[in-house]
Design an enzyme around this catalytic site. Sequence first.
Site, PDB file in Angstrom:
ATOM      1  N   ARG A 310       0.761  -1.173  -0.072  1.00 12.01           N
ATOM      2  CA  ARG A 310       0.167  -0.107  -0.095  1.00 12.01           C
ATOM      3  C   ARG A 310       1.042   1.222  -0.076  1.00 12.01           C
ATOM      4  NH1 ARG A 310      -5.503   1.548   0.338  1.00 12.01           N
ATOM      5  NH2 ARG A 310      -6.091  -0.433   0.098  1.00 12.01           N
ATOM      6  N   GLU A 693     -10.453   5.365   6.880  1.00  8.38           N
ATOM      7  CA  GLU A 693      -9.116   5.912   6.686  1.00  8.38           C
ATOM      8  C   GLU A 693      -8.581   7.043   6.236  1.00  8.38           C
ATOM      9  OE1 GLU A 693      -8.339   1.683   5.103  1.00  8.38           O
ATOM     10  OE2 GLU A 693      -6.624   1.787   6.146  1.00  8.38           O
TER      11      GLU A 693
HETATM   12  N1  MTE Z   1     -13.137   4.754  13.824  1.00 10.85           N
HETATM   13  C1  MTE Z   1     -13.442   4.348  15.209  1.00 10.85           C
HETATM   14  N2  MTE Z   1     -14.190   5.135  16.043  1.00 10.85           N
HETATM   15  N3  MTE Z   1     -12.853   3.306  15.621  1.00 10.85           N
HETATM   16  C2  MTE Z   1     -12.189   2.571  15.156  1.00 10.85           C
HETATM   17  O1  MTE Z   1     -11.274   1.523  15.479  1.00 10.85           O
HETATM   18  N4  MTE Z   1     -11.059   2.104  12.750  1.00 10.85           N
HETATM   19  C3  MTE Z   1     -10.395   2.804  11.573  1.00 10.85           C
HETATM   20  C4  MTE Z   1     -11.760   3.235  10.705  1.00 10.85           C
HETATM   21  N5  MTE Z   1     -12.316   4.312  11.712  1.00 10.85           N
HETATM   22  C5  MTE Z   1     -11.858   2.883  13.709  1.00 10.85           C
HETATM   23  C6  MTE Z   1     -12.600   3.856  13.083  1.00 10.85           C
HETATM   24  C7  MTE Z   1     -10.283   1.495  10.616  1.00 10.85           C
HETATM   25  S1  MTE Z   1      -8.441   1.179  10.654  1.00 10.85           S
HETATM   26  C8  MTE Z   1     -10.565   1.177   9.506  1.00 10.85           C
HETATM   27  S2  MTE Z   1     -10.092   0.284   8.517  1.00 10.85           S
HETATM   28  C9  MTE Z   1     -12.233   1.625   9.376  1.00 10.85           C
HETATM   29  O2  MTE Z   1     -12.698   2.293  10.572  1.00 10.85           O
HETATM   30  C10 MTE Z   1     -12.959   0.234   9.508  1.00 10.85           C
HETATM   31  O3  MTE Z   1     -14.527   0.424   9.313  1.00 10.85           O
HETATM   32  P1  MTE Z   1     -15.136   0.733   7.876  1.00 10.85           P
HETATM   33  O4  MTE Z   1     -14.732  -0.168   6.936  1.00 10.85           O
HETATM   34  O5  MTE Z   1     -16.398   0.147   8.481  1.00 10.85           O
HETATM   35  O6  MTE Z   1     -14.896   1.987   7.738  1.00 10.85           O
HETATM   36 MO1  MOS Z   2      -7.942  -0.553   9.273  1.00 12.98          MO
HETATM   37  S1  MOS Z   2      -5.692  -0.352   9.355  1.00 12.98           S
HETATM   38  O1  MOS Z   2      -7.721  -1.161   7.569  1.00 12.98           O
HETATM   39  O2  MOS Z   2      -8.284  -1.839  10.223  1.00 12.98           O
END
Ligand code: MTE
Ligand code: MOS
Length: 765
Positions: A310, A693
């Site tokens: 990535r 992200e």
């Molecule tokens: N938001 C909150 N509140 N807590 C989390 O642990 N993880 C992040 C993001 N937002 C996270 C977060 C990460 S690393 C990812 S990959 C995505 O949420 C995963 O969830 P999604 O695919 O539903 O967006």
């Molecule tokens: Mo998020 S780093 O892809 O869990």
Amino acid sequence: MTIAGKPLPHESARGHVTGGAFYTDDLLARFPNVLHAWPVTAPHAHARVTSLDAAPALEEPGVVTTLTAADAPGEADSGPSRHDEPLFPTEVMFHRQSVAWVLGETLEAAQRGAARVRVSYEALPAILTIQQAIDTGSFLTDTLRLARGDVAALDRSALRIDGELSIGGQEHFYLETQAAIAWIDETGGVVAQSSTQHPSQTQEIIARVLGLTRKDVTVECVRMGGAFGGKEVQANAWAAVAAIGAWKTGRPVRVRLTRELDMALTGKRHPYLVRYSAGFSSAGLVEALRIAFFSDGGFSLDLSEPIMWRSLFHCDNAYYLPNVEATGRVCRTHKTSQTAFRGFGGPQAMVAIEDILSQAAQRLSIPADVIRERNFYREGHVTHYGQTVDDAPRIDRIWRQLKATSDFDARRAAVAAFNAQHDEAKRGLAITPAKFGISFTASFYNQGGALVLIYRDGTVQVNHGGTEMGQGLFTKIRQIAADSLGVDAERIRLMATRTDKVPNTSATAASAGTDLNGAAVADACRQLRARLDAVAADLGKDVAFEELCEAAYMRRVPLFAQGYYRTPDIHFDRATGRGEPFHYFAFGAAVSEVEVDRFTGDYHVRRVDIVQDAGDSISPVIDRGQVEGGFVQGMGWLTLEELLWDEDGRLATAGASTYKLPSWSEMPPDFRVSFLQEARQSNVVFGSKAIGEPPLMLAISVREALRDAVAAFGNGDLGGNNLGGNSVTFDSPATPERIFFAVRQVRAERLSAEARGAKADASLR
Ligand code: MTE
Ligand code: MOS
């Protein structure tokens, strides 16, 4: 569509603030006979275990048993890709690695027992830095490579910049530390409640360590108190230890790491060393880039390889690079195994290219925003791995909208005016874009599943493969299900994620949770809606939903359906470095303004403006929370949070007292988040776009605003004046110390330039 697009509150918001929301460790209260586990940890970064005698622990009151290699009926290894993470290692690979576990009636008993376990070690030399790893050839992967064109163009460029950038890692600091409880159920199966982003893989690892098949193991995750990538694979080991304990004793076993243990034992965002040579035209266009990434992977492979991929995919950020050679290699060091963290290798690469562009701007005396704009992807442009940037014009739209709404030009002038009047403090302003590829780059992960059940009373249970970690996935899925069925959200209950409802799921990661699982839920709901519509047509009149469901039942129409989704048209060939690995790109941009104190290097963020492309947002309040939270988390990584290891490989910053996190006091006092309008994304559920992200990388604007302010201590702002061919550089994080030394350096350069100028003036007379 009536419910999607509405600013519904997070479905657990009430539970979050009242303490009513259930987390893994809350199960404790339901198991009066639970055993508590505590690890025996090694006092060396690298050592051979020469003997281990666990028997003395059993003399401690309250200790029930110990867990050593002999207690795992299967393979005692939790490595998700390579099997390189023994649960009971004979070679210690990082400071505090656990070598055995003690189970007690209380946590205190287990801790006292662990202190009694006798272990002898033969200390071995440890590799603790990326440079040491490079020097000794200590790597976890071969060199990965993406390239296009001919980087020899470098030698013909008007401006060439060669440099090295060191980028620090980051502790996840999820509020809920790693936790799991495992027990044997009434039918002899193994069950684990685990704070995991990837229940199917936790299931796989439990089956592996117990020598069982997957049908014998069920993993459930109700929700996580934050994960941020830190529980994508690193939740597995704790669930595996709990399962081994439950298997051995027949009693429920609980593992929950204390904050201090969690910081010492679990992986972090990868620190990077970046070496680059970049060639620019005099107009500031990138002509060629050679860039080499070295990441500190820690002791085992974990997800380091896809994370490095990535990085290679994101070394362009939003810019067209005609000639580029990007290479990456994961270093093996004697540290915790570094792992996924929001952005997954993208952020480090994007910091690097933004750093390079800013330096070029300074060297060429072109405003940094102008040099960025000139290099943007345009319609028809193709990335260095062969994917057309379909929506390239969105970068321009976002950029223009943000420049206007943030009043960029007027504030540029105001910052210059402030700086002309102040010697003790300088302000900086910067705008940076972010382009982030959405999809797992391992194409097979891009699938989602769902199981939707409608009951005769017209209420609905929705099961799907995604996990809730605070990001609002369940809120969005509830909205998707409500609209797809044409019912109120109140009828719909989101069930905990369980491997016995939807099998073979992917991690909830890569920001694709809603794209994959939401689409699978929509698929199941569409089938059910079609069946119900047929019943309604048969009835010949409009009836309430519950009557319709009852009528369907009486007509023997099945009221449950599985849904499935696979992302179309994505592929990537690692051998050739060509493909279309991403379903689409998420775009955004941010403007940050900072003020830096000359005498201390201390700074604060004055204002932040963001425009993010969320497509047609399914849940605007959730998306706003993701943008604000992601931005502040990125800002913490780039400015405050600094991981330090001492010369023995001990993590010196293993607590909130020594590891500085952003808090409310670091929130931008003026924080303006908006979304790109008319931004429907075709071919994604409800026209929405991933948001988890991408906003993290908007925080690069803070780092660049700091660079702008530091430069002002030299010879004025970057909007016109340069530093006589010098550029401001500093490693990441841009802590007040680093900023202090950067300010000192540019001031010294200015003073010596002024002295030379004075001499030149004198010689004229
Ligand atoms: N938001 C909150 N509140 N807590 C989390 O642990 N993880 C992040 C993001 N937002 C996270 C977060 C990460 S690393 C990812 S990959 C995505 O949420 C995963 O969830 P999604 O695919 O539903 O967006
Ligand atoms: Mo998020 S780093 O892809 O869990």
